[in-house]
Scaffold this motif. Structure first.
Motif, mmCIF file in Angstrom:
data_model
loop_
_atom_site.group_PDB
_atom_site.id
_atom_site.type_symbol
_atom_site.label_atom_id
_atom_site.label_comp_id
_atom_site.label_asym_id
_atom_site.label_seq_id
_atom_site.Cartn_x
_atom_site.Cartn_y
_atom_site.Cartn_z
ATOM 1 N N ILE A 2 -11.477 -3.454 -1.619
ATOM 2 C CA ILE A 2 -11.172 -4.222 -0.409
ATOM 3 C C ILE A 2 -11.263 -3.339 0.829
ATOM 4 O O ILE A 2 -11.874 -3.717 1.844
ATOM 5 C CB ILE A 2 -9.785 -4.874 -0.538
ATOM 6 C CG1 ILE A 2 -9.830 -5.989 -1.586
ATOM 7 C CG2 ILE A 2 -9.300 -5.403 0.805
ATOM 8 C CD1 ILE A 2 -8.476 -6.532 -1.977
ATOM 9 N N LEU A 3 -10.685 -2.153 0.771
ATOM 10 C CA LEU A 3 -10.770 -1.232 1.907
ATOM 11 C C LEU A 3 -12.224 -0.907 2.232
ATOM 12 O O LEU A 3 -12.634 -0.895 3.408
ATOM 13 C CB LEU A 3 -10.002 0.051 1.605
ATOM 14 C CG LEU A 3 -8.473 -0.056 1.546
ATOM 15 C CD1 LEU A 3 -7.867 1.238 1.007
ATOM 16 C CD2 LEU A 3 -7.890 -0.385 2.913
ATOM 17 N N ALA B 31 -11.255 5.137 1.002
ATOM 18 C CA ALA B 31 -10.466 4.911 -0.209
ATOM 19 C C ALA B 31 -9.192 5.750 -0.156
ATOM 20 O O ALA B 31 -9.108 6.779 0.532
ATOM 21 C CB ALA B 31 -11.283 5.268 -1.434
ATOM 22 N N ILE B 32 -8.182 5.314 -0.894
ATOM 23 C CA ILE B 32 -6.917 6.044 -0.991
ATOM 24 C C ILE B 32 -6.743 6.569 -2.407
ATOM 25 O O ILE B 32 -7.389 6.097 -3.347
ATOM 26 C CB ILE B 32 -5.719 5.153 -0.609
ATOM 27 C CG1 ILE B 32 -5.630 3.937 -1.550
ATOM 28 C CG2 ILE B 32 -5.832 4.705 0.848
ATOM 29 C CD1 ILE B 32 -4.346 3.124 -1.391
ATOM 30 N N GLU C 61 -8.287 -8.516 9.418
ATOM 31 C CA GLU C 61 -8.768 -8.092 8.100
ATOM 32 C C GLU C 61 -7.862 -8.635 6.990
ATOM 33 O O GLU C 61 -8.342 -9.119 5.959
ATOM 34 C CB GLU C 61 -8.836 -6.567 8.035
ATOM 35 C CG GLU C 61 -9.958 -5.971 8.886
ATOM 36 C CD GLU C 61 -9.872 -4.454 8.993
ATOM 37 O OE1 GLU C 61 -10.905 -3.821 9.247
ATOM 38 O OE2 GLU C 61 -8.748 -3.909 8.836
ATOM 39 N N VAL C 62 -6.549 -8.545 7.202
ATOM 40 C CA VAL C 62 -5.599 -9.056 6.202
ATOM 41 C C VAL C 62 -5.780 -10.559 6.027
ATOM 42 O O VAL C 62 -5.762 -11.078 4.900
ATOM 43 C CB VAL C 62 -4.151 -8.720 6.612
ATOM 44 C CG1 VAL C 62 -3.159 -9.404 5.668
ATOM 45 C CG2 VAL C 62 -3.929 -7.216 6.612
ATOM 46 N N GLU C 63 -5.992 -11.258 7.116
ATOM 47 C CA GLU C 63 -6.212 -12.705 7.044
ATOM 48 C C GLU C 63 -7.461 -13.024 6.228
ATOM 49 O O GLU C 63 -7.477 -13.972 5.437
ATOM 50 C CB GLU C 63 -6.345 -13.275 8.453
ATOM 51 C CG GLU C 63 -6.523 -14.785 8.491
ATOM 52 C CD GLU C 63 -6.679 -15.317 9.904
ATOM 53 O OE1 GLU C 63 -7.043 -16.500 10.045
ATOM 54 O OE2 GLU C 63 -6.438 -14.558 10.864
ATOM 55 N N THR C 64 -8.495 -12.222 6.382
ATOM 56 C CA THR C 64 -9.726 -12.421 5.616
ATOM 57 C C THR C 64 -9.483 -12.221 4.124
ATOM 58 O O THR C 64 -9.951 -13.010 3.289
ATOM 59 C CB THR C 64 -10.817 -11.443 6.094
ATOM 60 O OG1 THR C 64 -11.087 -11.683 7.480
ATOM 61 C CG2 THR C 64 -12.103 -11.612 5.295
ATOM 62 N N VAL C 65 -8.734 -11.187 3.780
ATOM 63 C CA VAL C 65 -8.445 -10.911 2.366
ATOM 64 C C VAL C 65 -7.579 -12.011 1.768
ATOM 65 O O VAL C 65 -7.753 -12.390 0.600
ATOM 66 C CB VAL C 65 -7.754 -9.543 2.214
ATOM 67 C CG1 VAL C 65 -7.384 -9.287 0.760
ATOM 68 C CG2 VAL C 65 -8.661 -8.421 2.719
ATOM 69 N N MET D 16 -4.756 -1.776 7.844
ATOM 70 C CA MET D 16 -5.699 -2.865 8.063
ATOM 71 C C MET D 16 -5.208 -3.761 9.202
ATOM 72 O O MET D 16 -4.013 -3.942 9.396
ATOM 73 C CB MET D 16 -5.889 -3.677 6.782
ATOM 74 C CG MET D 16 -6.594 -2.910 5.674
ATOM 75 S SD MET D 16 -6.766 -3.862 4.125
ATOM 76 C CE MET D 16 -7.842 -5.194 4.653
ATOM 77 N N SER D 17 -6.149 -4.311 9.958
ATOM 78 C CA SER D 17 -5.799 -5.175 11.088
ATOM 79 C C SER D 17 -5.348 -6.542 10.594
ATOM 80 O O SER D 17 -5.603 -6.932 9.447
ATOM 81 C CB SER D 17 -7.009 -5.341 12.007
ATOM 82 O OG SER D 17 -8.018 -6.107 11.357
ATOM 83 N N ALA D 18 -4.684 -7.282 11.487
ATOM 84 C CA ALA D 18 -4.234 -8.629 11.141
ATOM 85 C C ALA D 18 -5.415 -9.512 10.755
ATOM 86 O O ALA D 18 -5.321 -10.333 9.828
ATOM 87 C CB ALA D 18 -3.473 -9.235 12.319
#
Length: 259
Positions: free
Chosen positions: A27-28, A35-36, A62-66, A58-60
């Motif tokens: 996802i990242l 990567a982490i 980006e989180v909404e997309t996921v 992650m931006s709001a």
């Protein structure tokens, strides 16, 4: 009232921390982010997963997309990886022992019932589990009843005794559930959060694999205590007389054992 043994699933019974880390890095990467490693993952992990994504910067948007389509990006990446995950060390032995001793074994999870039961069947432990308490579908995940409330209602309905019920988990939330419901809490390292975070949650016990769980459950009276002494193998409950067995031959005298 009856005793019970309660387990979290992901990271506790199922050794899937690597699978979730890989899904997170996928996802990242889809957003061009680095990567982490596992340590960062364990330091930042939280649920719902949108909290983890925000913790990782992650931006709001980006989180909404996921999160779109009931987090399909995560689930479609994670499930094939999880299908290769094994049980954690010693977990099968604990589950087998609980079944042999007729101890009710419950899984309470933030995962979804159907894929969780699929994993139980794949691993050959579906008969070891009395009940699975989890979300009904992707659409209801983290939107309906919490795992703590789900467990509370189940315990009330099935007349389970909080004072003789143990909960095992790899996250602070299981320790919170134990305090709220009056259970004995056992935190297991090597799952989704760091040992430091588990220590801060103040569990009653802290272990690093399920082999360490057996003596805790014996001392707590959930399983019978096993004693090996002077060539004698004895299974006993406190205050119960049992016939002793030595080298496969019955000894005529019985022993009264006090814990």
């Amino acid at each position: 009232m009856k005793a019970a043994l309660v387990f979290d699933w992901n990271g506790t019974l199922l050794d899937d921390a690597d699978a979730v880390l890989q899904a997170t890095n996928t996802i990242l990467g889809s957003f061009g982010r680095a990567a982490i490693d596992m340590q960062t993952f364990r330091d930042q992990f939280d649920v719902p997963l949108s909290v983890l994504y925000r913790n990782l910067g992650m931006s709001a948007r980006e989180v909404e997309t996921v999160d779109r389509d009931d987090s399909a990006i995560f689930h479609d990446t994670y499930e094939p990886l999880a299908s290769k995950s094994a049980l954690r060390e010693g977990a099968r032995r604990i589950l087998e022992t609980a079944r042999q001793q007729a101890v009710s074994t419950i899984i309470v999870s933030n995962h979804i019932v159907d894929p969780l039961r699929t994993q139980l069947r794949r691993l050959g432990i579906d008969d070891f589990v009395s009940e699975v308490l989890a979300f009904e579908s992707r659409a209801t995940q983290y939107k309906s009843m919490s795992k703590g409330e789900r467990l509370r209602q189940y315990m009330e309905t099935h007349n389970l005794n909080p004072g003789s019920t143990f909960i095992v988990g790899d996250m602070p939330v299981e320790m919170d559930i134990a305090r709220n419901l009056g259970l004995t809490s056992i935190a297991i390292t090597g799952g989704f959060v760091s040992e430091l975070r588990l220590q801060a949650a103040q569990p009653d016990y802290l272990i690093d694999d399920h082999h360490k769980l057996l003596p805790i459950l014996r001392d707590g009276g959930l399983f019978p205590r096993r004693i090996v002494a002077c060539g004698l193998f004895l299974l006993h409950f406190a205050g119960t007389s049992l016939m002793s067995v030595m080298l496969g031959k019955a000894i005529s005298s019985s022993w009264s054992i006090t814990a």
